[in-house]
Design a protein around this motif. Sequence first.
Motif, short mmCIF file in Angstrom:
data_model
loop_
_atom_site.label_atom_id
_atom_site.label_comp_id
_atom_site.label_asym_id
_atom_site.label_seq_id
_atom_site.Cartn_x
_atom_site.Cartn_y
_atom_site.Cartn_z
N MET A 194 0.84 -1.19 0.00
CA MET A 194 0.00 0.00 0.00
C MET A 194 0.88 1.25 0.00
O MET A 194 2.07 1.19 0.32
N LYS A 195 0.28 2.37 -0.38
CA LYS A 195 0.99 3.64 -0.42
C LYS A 195 0.29 4.68 0.45
O LYS A 195 -0.93 4.64 0.63
N GLN A 196 1.09 5.63 0.94
CA GLN A 196 0.58 6.80 1.64
C GLN A 196 1.34 8.03 1.15
O GLN A 196 2.53 7.94 0.80
N LEU A 214 5.91 3.73 0.39
CA LEU A 214 5.43 2.40 0.05
C LEU A 214 5.59 1.48 1.26
O LEU A 214 6.67 1.41 1.86
N PHE A 215 4.52 0.78 1.61
CA PHE A 215 4.51 -0.13 2.75
C PHE A 215 4.30 -1.55 2.23
O PHE A 215 3.33 -1.82 1.51
N VAL A 216 5.19 -2.46 2.63
CA VAL A 216 5.13 -3.84 2.14
C VAL A 216 5.21 -4.81 3.31
O VAL A 216 6.11 -4.70 4.16
N PRO A 241 4.74 -10.02 -2.11
CA PRO A 241 4.91 -8.79 -2.88
C PRO A 241 6.33 -8.66 -3.43
O PRO A 241 7.30 -9.09 -2.80
N VAL A 242 6.43 -8.05 -4.60
CA VAL A 242 7.72 -7.72 -5.22
C VAL A 242 7.76 -6.21 -5.42
O VAL A 242 6.80 -5.61 -5.91
N ILE A 243 8.87 -5.58 -5.03
CA ILE A 243 9.04 -4.14 -5.12
C ILE A 243 9.74 -3.80 -6.44
O ILE A 243 10.74 -4.44 -6.81
N TYR A 253 6.76 1.07 -6.70
CA TYR A 253 5.48 0.40 -6.48
C TYR A 253 5.77 -1.07 -6.17
O TYR A 253 6.90 -1.55 -6.31
N ALA A 254 4.74 -1.77 -5.73
CA ALA A 254 4.87 -3.19 -5.43
C ALA A 254 3.68 -3.93 -5.98
O ALA A 254 2.57 -3.40 -6.05
N GLN A 255 3.92 -5.16 -6.40
CA GLN A 255 2.87 -6.04 -6.89
C GLN A 255 2.79 -7.29 -6.02
O GLN A 255 3.81 -7.83 -5.63
N VAL A 256 1.58 -7.74 -5.76
CA VAL A 256 1.36 -8.97 -5.00
C VAL A 256 0.89 -10.05 -5.96
O VAL A 256 -0.03 -9.82 -6.73
#
Length: 256
Positions: A194-196, A214-216, A241-243, A253-256
């Motif tokens: 997720m992002k903030q 970015l929070f992973v 997740p991969v950053i 960004y990251a993808q799950v």
Amino acid sequence: MRAIKCDLPYADTIEIHPMADLHIGDAHCDYKGILERLEHIKNTPNAYVILDGDLMDTAIANSVGDTYGAKLQPMEQLKHCVKLFEPIKDKILAVLPGNHEGRVYRSDGIDTTAIMCAQLGLQDRYSDTTALLFVRFGRNGHKGGRPQLYTIYVTHGSGGGKRPGGKVNRLEDLAGIVDADIYVHAHTHLPVAMKQGFFRVSGSNSSVALVDKLFVNTAASLDYGGYGDKAGFKPASKRAPVIFLNGRKRDLYAQV
């Protein structure tokens, strides 16, 4: 908190694979899935990895877990980890222990993760608490520009409870510890990305800029059963997740 400089070869983009909660030695460890991830990292030139604790299950007599049902005993788990990570040791950015490795340290004062790093020649990548990575690669904006910089705060973490909300709260709380671009947390076995937004102040330029953080949270490489089944935990996704980081402009960004 240990600061670790990661000056990487030139690339337009890189992948960073946070790997944690592998629980090697546990009867329910998804060993095939671990091998597939490591093979991808080994064969992808711009792929790197962060090892964020609980690599070994290390169930001992006075701990939670099935000591007698383990496929590998703690010493065998250590040897197995060294063998697994040897082919990608040059791609490892940081290594931290988890609460499972902490069982052996509390019981006997032996840090199995530190021993693994010594055997792999990765003492400079090891932190026994948390780590702040300074990752530099690519060229910012144009040929001859400075490498792009990203900061990554890494902790194995603790707590979280059974509910997803509590686990996400533990992840988001990391922003109250240190200002970083990316926060990597493990332990809770819930894959999250997720992002903030955040206003970052630059004293040297007397300016403020809105940036994304970015929070992973990593996944666990465990099939359902054993302690999780007995304790009433829900089955968790094993898709980690991969950053992805851009070396030409600030984009993460990251993808799950």
